[in-house]
Design a protein around this motif. Structure first.
Motif: not given
Length: 141
Positions: A4-11, A49-58
């Motif tokens: 869990r990291v703070s990425l904001g809108n970073e791609k 990829y946007d931040r939602s990709s992290i949750e999707r992969i999880e």
């Protein structure tokens, strides 16, 4: 396990996403080609990829551990996306209905002698249908 990291809108580039999610770049590429993940292409043809990709992969990895196939997971994700779109559309319709009701209230406050046709002109067909349905329900109770 996802960090869990703070990425904001970073791609994120594919390598960064792979490192954050503990899956290989090849796996991310496969998920993207299957339609499980969405990537934006840069002018230099990098995938971002946007931040939602992290949750999707999880989610994908969790479902795989539960014994689901990637096709089953894809159907689940598409179904969830469809439900989210439906909810967004309903919220938008409710917003428009709220605006119509505000117009009616405004008209009623402006005039002592309001004509029903004036109110009807300012309402959408959906609002009129909703009001009619409410009147029917109120008269039946």
């Amino acid at each position: 396990m996802v960090w869990r990291v703070s990425l904001g809108n970073e791609k994120l580039k594919i390598g960064e996403l792979a490192e954050l999610t503990n899956v290989t770049k090849r796996t991310i590429d496969y998920y993207t080609n299957m339609g499980l993940l969405k990537a934006e292409r840069s002018a230099s043809n990098y995938r971002y990829y946007d931040r939602s990709s992290i949750e999707r992969i999880e989610l994908i990895e969790q479902r795989k551990k539960q014994g689901k196939s990637l096709d089953e997971i894809k159907r689940e994700i598409i179904s969830k996306y469809s439900e989210e779109v439906d909810i967004l559309e309903l919220r938008l319709k409710i917003k428009h209905l709220d605006e119509d009701v505000a117009k009616v209230i405004s008209k009623l406050q402006e005039f002592d002698d309001v004509k029903p046709e004036d109110i009807k002109k300012s309402l959408s067909k959906e609002s009129i249908s909703l009001i009619q349905s409410l009147l029917v329900l109120l008269n039946n109770t």
